[in-house]
Design an enzyme around this catalytic site. Structure first.
Site, mmCIF file in Angstrom:
data_model
loop_
_atom_site.group_PDB
_atom_site.id
_atom_site.type_symbol
_atom_site.label_atom_id
_atom_site.label_comp_id
_atom_site.label_asym_id
_atom_site.label_seq_id
_atom_site.Cartn_x
_atom_site.Cartn_y
_atom_site.Cartn_z
ATOM 1 N N LYS A 70 0.851 -1.200 0.000
ATOM 2 C CA LYS A 70 0.000 0.000 0.000
ATOM 3 C C LYS A 70 0.876 1.235 0.000
ATOM 4 O O LYS A 70 1.925 1.267 0.685
ATOM 5 C CB LYS A 70 -0.901 -0.016 1.238
ATOM 6 C CG LYS A 70 -1.964 1.084 1.306
ATOM 7 C CD LYS A 70 -2.831 0.896 2.556
ATOM 8 C CE LYS A 70 -3.958 1.920 2.620
ATOM 9 N NZ LYS A 70 -4.779 1.725 3.850
ATOM 10 N N SER A 145 -9.700 1.670 2.941
ATOM 11 C CA SER A 145 -8.862 2.460 2.070
ATOM 12 C C SER A 145 -7.806 1.651 1.296
ATOM 13 O O SER A 145 -7.174 2.211 0.398
ATOM 14 C CB SER A 145 -8.136 3.522 2.890
ATOM 15 O OG SER A 145 -7.334 2.911 3.879
ATOM 16 N N SER A 169 -9.916 -0.840 7.091
ATOM 17 C CA SER A 169 -9.383 -0.564 5.754
ATOM 18 C C SER A 169 -8.635 -1.702 5.095
ATOM 19 O O SER A 169 -8.193 -1.540 3.965
ATOM 20 C CB SER A 169 -8.460 0.665 5.803
ATOM 21 O OG SER A 169 -9.222 1.835 5.936
#
Lengths: 462, 101
Positions: A70, A145, A169
């Site tokens: 990420k 996210s 997330s």
């Protein structure tokens, strides 16, 4: 494509470079926009270096398997944007601890994935660089996210990836994309090098194509770190060692109130997964978690308050972009206007929650509610070993459906934020689908009992 | 919380100042409305039976200290490498006193 398949292929004689080329071919032109950075030349060079390590006799636990990161995890020498225009060209000067541990274990770091800006969001639509789409239906969100990391595994590009989970997330996008994920106990995995959103809630967490993949990556990244003062100094029982342990003897509490709040197809799939646990020798009881209904409100006062503090550092002085103003204050305001609308919304909300005259009734009161939630979980866990509930109330929703309605967007996290507030480990496992759209079941365990979660995750999946 | 009745403009303006974020007039109104709705949705906190509970600001992972010794960090060049502007081994930033004419 799983880690186990990759390891077997390398053991059978394929080179890591060949495996990397195949992974890059799978990504192609990245139709789901899972990646923000994917330096093919660098990946192949790294693959060659890993092949040399293997040829020199070094044992690599991850055998050159591609693992995506990420883009709020610092990887030295690479752009780390956090999905924000403010950090669009910022290059990380050091590796996050989890990144270094992956390197040491012989992972092939495979690109930086898309995310909601600064990890704030539940759909990846808040990225400044365009949304990621769901590999199962490109008209729908992958969740957020950590949507890019979830999509990269869900689309079969990589067997594993890292995301960060503050209020869901990692778990929620795992559910939406039909992959496995495990949010560790708060403090189990170092946050050094993870760009902070909410420091009392953030945890780095792995996605995997299989439970074994999640376990393998978790085993590499978990453990004490002197550079993270919130990192727990505890031994880490092997998650890989827990595979095959089965569910016999486990006491599982089904949180029925959550089933009632979820869509019918989601509730049915989660209820059916409970029968697999029973069939494997677990005992099921219906439970309630007192104050569960306070968690979403508490979270959306606490997390923005912490975010307002953490994002104060983005002032145009030391990193990222700057918009010049007539003086210092104007430069701060003009620079920070480059945040996207959701980040600005949360910073202002967090500022309100912390400011004089409001803090007692907002942030402090929410923190008292957090105590109530922690104690409620402790009480429930006197009688059960695990809790079972849906990961999210719905399947993946259409792109654009909730972007104008922050309250509806926040509601996607209603089942994930309670475990975050209590610092408990929690997972998501695909347990079915509705019209081809994946459904995830969430397990919540006691602090530091990730191995119990791993045992049950294996049984849950159909 | 004020949110139950919406955020008045003066309070909202003060929050924007504290947050140090510039927004356009159109963005300001939309943001104020959104925040009011978000705070309304959190009204349950106001009535929650939590008055007698201590606040939890973070789940404890145990007390952790280290020796009071310097540890390696970024050197000056590394620290300055990501800065929008630097000179003479320092970060360069706008003056708090405004530009000299």
């Amino acid at each position: 494509m799983s880690l186990a398949e990759h390891v077997a292929a390398v053991a059978a004689g394929e080179t890591i470079r060949e495996r990397a080329e195949a992974a890059l071919d799978r990504v192609g032109d990245d139709p789901h926009h899972a990646f923000l950075s994917l330096d093919r030349a660098s990946i192949l060079a790294d693959a060659d270096a890993l092949d040399q390590r293997v040829q020199s006799g070094e044992s690599l636990p991850l055998a050159g398997a591609p693992v995506a990161l990420k883009d709020n995890l610092c990887q030295q020498g690479t752009r780390t944007t956090c999905g924000s225009r403010l950090l669009e060209e910022w290059v990380a000067p050091y590796d996050a601890t989890v990144v270094q541990r992956l390197k040491d274990a012989g992972a092939l770091l495979f690109g930086k994935t898309n995310l909601d800006e600064f990890a704030m969001g539940s759909s990846t639509e808040n990225s400044a660089f365009g949304a990621t789409t769901n590999p199962k239906d490109p008209a729908r969100v992958p969740g957020g996210s950590s949507g890019g990391s979830a999509a990269a595994v869900g689309a079969g590009y990589v067997p594993a990836s890292l995301g960060s989970d503050t209020g869901g997330s990692v778990r929620q996008p795992a559910a939406y994309c039909g992959v496995h994920a495990l949010k560790p106990t708060y403090g189990r995995v170092s946050r050094f090098g993870l760009v902070a959103f909410a420091s009392s809630l953030d945890q780095v967490a792995p996605f995997g194509a299989t439970v074994a993949d999640v376990a393998a990556v978790y085993d590499v990244i978990a453990g004490s770190d002197a550079r993270d003062a919130t990192s727990a100094e505890r031994e880490v029982p092997s998650a890989t060692g827990a595979l095959g342990g089965g569910a016999r003897g486990l006491r599982v509490g089904m949180v029925r109130g959550c089933l009632a709040q979820a869509d019918a197809a989601v509730a049915a799939a989660v209820a059916e997964s409970a029968s697999r646990l029973e069939g494997a020798g677990a005992t099921l009881t219906d439970v309630g978690v007192e104050h569960f209904d306070l968690a979403l409100s508490a979270y959306y006062l606490i997390a923005p308050a912490e975010a307002a503090s953490n994002l104060a550092r983005f002032d145009g002085a030391r990193y990222g972009s700057r918009v010049d103003g007539a003086d210092l204050a104007e430069t701060y305001r003009a620079t920070r206007a480059r945040f996207g609308p959701e980040v600005i919304r949360r910073i202002v909300l967090g500022t309100y929650a912390l400011s004089e005259g409001y803090a007692d009734e907002a942030y402090v009161r929410a923190s008292r509610a957090r105590t109530a939630i922690c104690r409620a979980f402790a009480s429930v866990f006197e009688n059960v070993d695990l809790l079972l509930l849906p990961t999210a109330p719905t399947v993946a929703f259409p792109l654009g459906e909730r972007t104008d309605d922050p309250v509806a967007m926040y509601a996607a996290d209603v089942f994930t934020v309670p475990a975050s507030l209590a610092g408990l480990p929690a997972s998501s496992t695909p347990v079915g689908d509705a019209g081809g759209l994946p459904i995830g079941a969430q397990l919540i365990g006691r602090h530091f009992e990730e191995t119990t979660l791993i045992r049950a995750m294996e049984v849950l999946a159909p | 919380m004020d949110g139950a009745k919406g955020i008045d403009d003066a309070t909202f303006g003060r929050m924007l100042d504290l947050a140090a974020v510039a927004v356009s007039d159109e963005e300001r109104e939309a943001l104020r409305r959104d925040l009011g709705r978000v705070l309304e949705s959190m009204a349950a906190i106001a009535d929650a039976p939590v008055d007698d509970l201590p606040p939890t600001y973070g789940v404890s992972t145990g007390s952790r200290t280290r020796a009071d010794e310097p540890t390696p960090g970024l050197d000056r060049a590394e620290a300055l490498a990501g800065a929008p502007q630097s000179a003479d081994d320092h970060f360069v930033m706008a003056s708090a006193m405004g530009r000299k004419e």
